[in-house]
Every structure is written in structure tokens, then in C-alpha cells.
Write an enzyme that holds these catalytic residues in place. Sequence first.
Site, mmCIF file in Angstrom:
data_model
loop_
_atom_site.group_PDB
_atom_site.id
_atom_site.type_symbol
_atom_site.label_atom_id
_atom_site.label_comp_id
_atom_site.label_asym_id
_atom_site.label_seq_id
_atom_site.Cartn_x
_atom_site.Cartn_y
_atom_site.Cartn_z
ATOM 1 N N LYS A 1 2.885 6.478 -14.335
ATOM 2 C CA LYS A 1 3.186 7.917 -14.356
ATOM 3 C C LYS A 1 3.313 8.392 -15.810
ATOM 4 C CE LYS A 1 5.307 7.517 -9.875
ATOM 5 N NZ LYS A 1 6.139 8.133 -8.864
ATOM 6 N N GLY B 1 9.939 7.008 -5.382
ATOM 7 C CA GLY B 1 10.954 7.183 -6.420
ATOM 8 C C GLY B 1 12.341 7.486 -5.884
ATOM 9 N N HIS C 1 -2.549 11.744 -5.677
ATOM 10 C CA HIS C 1 -1.126 11.390 -5.648
ATOM 11 C C HIS C 1 -0.318 12.622 -5.234
ATOM 12 C CE1 HIS C 1 2.821 10.033 -6.881
ATOM 13 N NE2 HIS C 1 2.324 8.803 -6.907
ATOM 14 N N SER D 1 8.756 3.084 -3.519
ATOM 15 C CA SER D 1 9.914 2.223 -3.796
ATOM 16 C C SER D 1 9.654 0.756 -3.458
ATOM 17 C CB SER D 1 11.168 2.743 -3.084
ATOM 18 O OG SER D 1 11.463 4.064 -3.521
ATOM 19 N N GLU E 1 1.318 6.494 0.769
ATOM 20 C CA GLU E 1 2.593 6.673 0.089
ATOM 21 C C GLU E 1 3.383 7.803 0.748
ATOM 22 O OE1 GLU E 1 2.252 5.085 -4.210
ATOM 23 O OE2 GLU E 1 1.694 7.180 -4.217
ATOM 24 N N ASN F 1 1.480 2.169 -11.277
ATOM 25 C CA ASN F 1 1.322 3.566 -11.698
ATOM 26 C C ASN F 1 2.460 3.885 -12.671
ATOM 27 O OD1 ASN F 1 1.107 6.312 -11.963
ATOM 28 N ND2 ASN F 1 1.621 6.799 -9.819
HETATM 29 C C1 PEP Z 1 4.119 6.086 -6.808
HETATM 30 O O1 PEP Z 1 4.468 7.193 -7.167
HETATM 31 O O2 PEP Z 1 2.908 5.801 -6.776
HETATM 32 C C2 PEP Z 1 5.153 5.130 -6.397
HETATM 33 C C3 PEP Z 1 4.854 4.260 -5.493
HETATM 34 O O3 PEP Z 1 6.394 5.250 -6.994
HETATM 35 P P1 PEP Z 1 7.704 4.360 -6.720
HETATM 36 O O4 PEP Z 1 7.267 2.930 -6.571
HETATM 37 O O5 PEP Z 1 8.562 4.567 -7.928
HETATM 38 O O6 PEP Z 1 8.334 4.892 -5.473
#
Ligand code: PEP
Length: 255
Positions: free
Chosen positions: A14, A176, A98, A216, A170, A12
Site C-alpha cells: 500500500k 486492515g 482493490h 488480515s 478480499e 501489498n
Molecule cells: C489488502 O488490503 O490487500 C489486505 C489484505 O490488507 P490486510 O492484510 O492489512 O488486511
Amino acid sequence: MPSSRTRLIAGNWKMNNDVPAAKELAEALVEKVPAGNGVEVVICPPTIDLACTSHKIADSAIKLGAQNVYWEEKGAYTGETSCSMLKSVNAEYCIIGHSERRDYFKETDADENKKAKALIAAGITPIFCCGESLETREAGEHVAFVTAQIRAGLEGVAIESADQLVIAYEPIWAIGTGKTATAADAQEVCGAIRATLVEIFGEELASGIRVLYGGSAKPENIAGFLAEEDVDGALVGGASLKADDFAAMVEKAGE
Ligand code: PEP
């Protein structure tokens, strides 16, 4: 290997990468991401980058996903993108639900439900995100919260095969932040998600639906998550912007 489900690693991006940067990253991914190791790989660039990325990955095994969609077919919906527009650039997946869209753009379970139905009808696989806040987890309500999101978001959704739907768990507090859930935390919720999918779709379909972990995830920790019975891959944010890291995660998923 806990199941026969094909592992899926989805990136992703973003709101990162303008068109030149997207082309550069897509080229690097085509060069570095291992192909033929039994792992399905999807990248989800911003809408503006979908067409150029699609072109760059056309001759590779990497598949294309979008980050958002609107459920209407066409018309006066300024700024929105329809399923047929996504199809026209060969998008096979689309992230919905999301936590950033739920929090910043006030999307509701009812919105995610309409998006899921429109995508499935168009032949695009939703990557349906769910996850709890730190407050909800600390109150011990994370399993109930996430399974309620699944029930509401998938109400009345019909699928004929398991590959028409992907779920991404998630936990918001791990996105993040550099803070990851433990593999056991991920399994607890992903297992509960699968049990809920069994109630909704029946055992046979539910046992084939991929459930991903996101938050993360990186090359150093992905193997621990993938060792869990109900974790079938990862939705990767930050680490998907670095070709070497993303390629390393795909490689680990194939081991
Ligand atoms: C996300 O927002 O889908 C995500 C998993 O972000 P990160 O890996 O940066 O935590």
C-alpha cells in the site's frame, strides 16, 4: 494439498515505505523469505519504489508487482503509469480493483476491465481484487455481489493460459481491521468465484487460475485458509510490511 495450483503469496505494501525504507525491506525479504519451497512470492511496493525494489530482488526468487496501472499506452495522463513503464522495471504482476481504489478513488468495474485487458495484452498478470462490504454480507448478498464484480470486471477478457490471471477475494470488512473471515467464509466465496471463472473461461483454464484470500491474513491464520480447496494463497497487506511475518507466511504456504 487440495489442488496442483502453485500457491501464491503476494504482499501489498500500500502507501508505505519511502525509497530508503523500501530498499531496506526488500533486502530483508531477500534474506528471510524461503526460496525453493514451491511457493510463488510477489511483492507490490508503491510506484515510486518499483525501480529500486526491482534492483534489490533481481537475483532472488521474489517477483515484482505494482499496485496500479493506467490502460492507455502514453500521453497526457498526469500522474499515471502505463503497462510498458511497469514492464521496464520487470513488474510481472499488478493489483487492480482493490477496494481502496474502488472506494476512495471511485474506480468502477469498467475501469478494472480496461486495466485487466491492457495488462494481459502487455504480458503482466492482473491480481484482480473483489470483495463485499459488511452491509452486503449481512444482507446475505455477498456471493452474488462478488460474482457480479468478476463478471463485469472480466467481461471480454481473453486468456490463453491460467497464469495470465489471479483473483484475490478480499472482504472489505476484513481488510486492515484485524477481523478475518473464517476459512469456511473464504471457501464459500472462492468456490463461487471459481464456478464463475468456469462459466467465463471454461473448466480447463478456470481450474488453473489462482484464487487468493486477503483480509488480515497473518502467520497465525494463513494455514487455515490454505487448507480450503479453492484458496490458493493470500494477498497480504499489513503483515507484508514485516519481513519476519511475510517470510513466515511463505514458509507456512510451503508446508
Ligand atoms: C489488502 O488490503 O490487500 C489486505 C489484505 O490488507 P490486510 O492484510 O492489512 O488486511
